[in-house]
Design an enzyme around this catalytic site. Sequence first.
Site, PDB file in Angstrom:
ATOM      1  N   ASP A 375      41.275  35.977  27.507  1.00  0.00           N
ATOM      2  CA  ASP A 375      41.363  37.191  28.315  1.00  0.00           C
ATOM      3  C   ASP A 375      42.737  37.828  28.152  1.00  0.00           C
ATOM      4  O   ASP A 375      43.728  37.143  27.860  1.00  0.00           O
ATOM      5  CB  ASP A 375      41.153  36.863  29.796  1.00  0.00           C
ATOM      6  N   ASP A 398      37.813  37.937  24.743  1.00  0.00           N
ATOM      7  CA  ASP A 398      36.933  37.821  25.904  1.00  0.00           C
ATOM      8  C   ASP A 398      37.176  39.024  26.805  1.00  0.00           C
ATOM      9  O   ASP A 398      37.120  40.153  26.356  1.00  0.00           O
ATOM     10  CB  ASP A 398      37.180  36.491  26.606  1.00  0.00           C
ATOM     11  N   ASP A 402      39.820  39.582  34.237  1.00  0.00           N
ATOM     12  CA  ASP A 402      38.864  38.737  34.936  1.00  0.00           C
ATOM     13  C   ASP A 402      39.500  38.210  36.222  1.00  0.00           C
ATOM     14  O   ASP A 402      40.636  37.710  36.204  1.00  0.00           O
ATOM     15  CB  ASP A 402      38.445  37.543  34.074  1.00  0.00           C
ATOM     16  N   ARG A 455      31.047  46.040  32.187  1.00  0.00           N
ATOM     17  CA  ARG A 455      31.826  45.418  33.268  1.00  0.00           C
ATOM     18  C   ARG A 455      32.951  46.320  33.771  1.00  0.00           C
ATOM     19  O   ARG A 455      34.126  46.101  33.478  1.00  0.00           O
ATOM     20  CB  ARG A 455      32.408  44.075  32.821  1.00  0.00           C
TER      21      ARG A 455
END
Length: 571
Positions: A375, A398, A402, A455
Site C-alpha cells: 500500500d 495494492d 487503506d 474504492r
Amino acid sequence: MGVRALSRPTFGSTWPLLAGAVVVMTVAATLTAPAASAATVFSADFQDGAISGWSKSGGTWSVSDDGSRVAHQSRTDAENARLFNASTSLTDYTVQARVKPVSLGSNGLVGLLSRAAGATVFYRLALLPGRAELQAVGGGTVTVLGASSRTVSNGTWYTLSLTTNGSTVTGSIDGTQFASGSSSVSAAGRIGLQTQYASASFDDVLVTTGGTAPPTTTPPTPTRTATPTPTSTATATPTPPPTGGPGNATGLVGFATLSGYGRTGTSGGAGGATVTASTYAQLAAAVADDVPRIVRVSGTINGNGDPMLDVGSNKTIIGIGSTATISGFGLDVNGWGPEEVAWGGDLCDPAERDRFTPVQNVIIRNLSFRNSADDSVNVQCYSHHVWIDHNTFHPANDGSVDIKRGSDLATVSYNRYAGTDKSMLLGHSDSNAAQDTGYLRVTYHHNWFDGSNTRHPRVRFGYAHVFANHVSVDDYFIGLGVEGRIYAESNYVAGAKTITEDFGNARLTWTGSNFYDPATITRANDSGKTMEDWLRADGSVAPPPYSYSAGSASASPPAAGAGVSGADIVP
C-alpha cells in the site's frame, strides 16, 4: 504489513514465568501479609532490574530506582497499561503490592488486579482521585463492590491488598480493610498491576494462598536483605515517549478532530523538533519512535526494495515544495511492530487490543506516492487520530490508502488519485466484524478521483462521511460492503461505470446536494437497468457528529494533491 525499520522502545509481552523476579526479604511478624500458615506462590521486588517475567499490556513499563528498584509505568496518556504475572489457574489467594501514584490526573486510576482471566476480566482495587474502589471488571462493565472516600496523593506509597475467597472479594489499604463484596465475574486468573491515564510505581508484589486476609493494622516497613550486585550493568530506563499536544492542526475537518482513546484532536508533531529527510534511512530514523517531530521530506526517496516504514505516534510527515516523493515503498501507520509480531503473530486481533500501544496523532501531507510494493499508506491495528491530506497517489501494487483492523477517527482530504486502482479501503475483510464494529470512522472530503478505478472508498463495518469529492472514475465510486454506513453529500460525479457497487448490506444516505448526470453513468444506460442497479441508497444513515461545511457540488476539481499552493505549509 510494514516492518519497523527502527524499533520503538518496548518490552516483550510473553516470557517464562518469574524470570529473575524473586524477592528476598525479611519481615516482622506483623507485616501486612497473610498469616504465617499461608504459602507464598509468587513474589517480585524487581531488584535484578528486569521486568521480562511479566506480560505487558499497553503503556511504557521499565524498572527504575525509587530508593530501591521498582516497576514503573510512565505514559500518562495510556488508556490501559497493565502488567500480568503468576499462574492463570490461581483461585483463592491474596495479592499485595506497594503502589505509588506518580501522576494521577482527574480521570486517572492506579490499581492492583486479581483473578485476571483476560485483559478485561478481573477484580481490581483502584486508587482514584479522592477515593478508593473495590471493583469487578467484566469486559466494558465495571461494578463497584465497595468504595471509600480518602486522600490519594501523588508521590505517596500505599500498600494495597486484594483477597479472593470463593465469590467474596476483599480490599485493604495500608493494612485496613475498607471494602468487601460478592461477585462471580472471574473464578481464577493471574495478578496484575494497572494504570489508566496515570503514571505510577509498583514494588514488593506478594501472592499467597491458604492463609487469612491481611490484618487490619498498619504494617511496619519491611527490611530488605542486601541484594547482590549484578554481574552486568542493568539496561538504562528508556525515556518515556511524549504525547503530542491536544487540539487540532489548522484546516483539519472531520472525525480526526474528535476526542477518543484518551486523545483530543490531531496535531501531529506540533511542538516537536523539525528534521529533514532525503534518504530512506533518514526517514526511517525520523518516524520510528513516538517523540513529537515534524519530518520534512526533500526530493525523491527511493525504496529500492525496502519494506514499508512503520510510522510512530506524534508525527507530521510533510513534503518540501512540489517535488517530494515516496517511491517504491509506503508508510505503515501501525503499532504492531516486530516486538508484537514475536509474541502475537503477524497480525493484531481483538484479543490483543489492550496488549500493545496503538499509533496515534499522525499527519501525512504534501507527498507524491509511486510504485509501492504494497500500500502507499496503510493505517491499521487500532491506530487513531490520523490525517492524510494534500497528497498525490499514483498506482501501487495494492491500495493507495487503506484504513482497517480497528483503526478509528481519521480524515482523508484534498488528495488526488491519479490512475490508481484500489484507491481507498475501509475495513479489510467481510469476516472481521469482531475487530471492526464500532471503529473505522473516517471522513473523506475534497478528494479528486482522477481516472482512478475502484474504492472511493469501499466500506465494511465502518462509518464513512464522503463529501465534496470530484469523481471521474473508470469503475465504481462507492463500494457498499458488509455492515458499512455511508453519508454522502455534495459530491460531483463527472463520470463512472456505476455510482455504487454492491458487496454487502451497507446502508447509504445520498443527499440531494450530490450531482451526477445519468448520461455519464455507464450502467444507467445499460438496457433493462433500474436506478437500484447503479445507485442504491436507503437514506437511513444519519449525518456525522461534528461541525463542517459541505458546500455545493463543484464541476471543477478541488485544489487537491501534492504541490498545490499552501500544501507544504505545516498545518
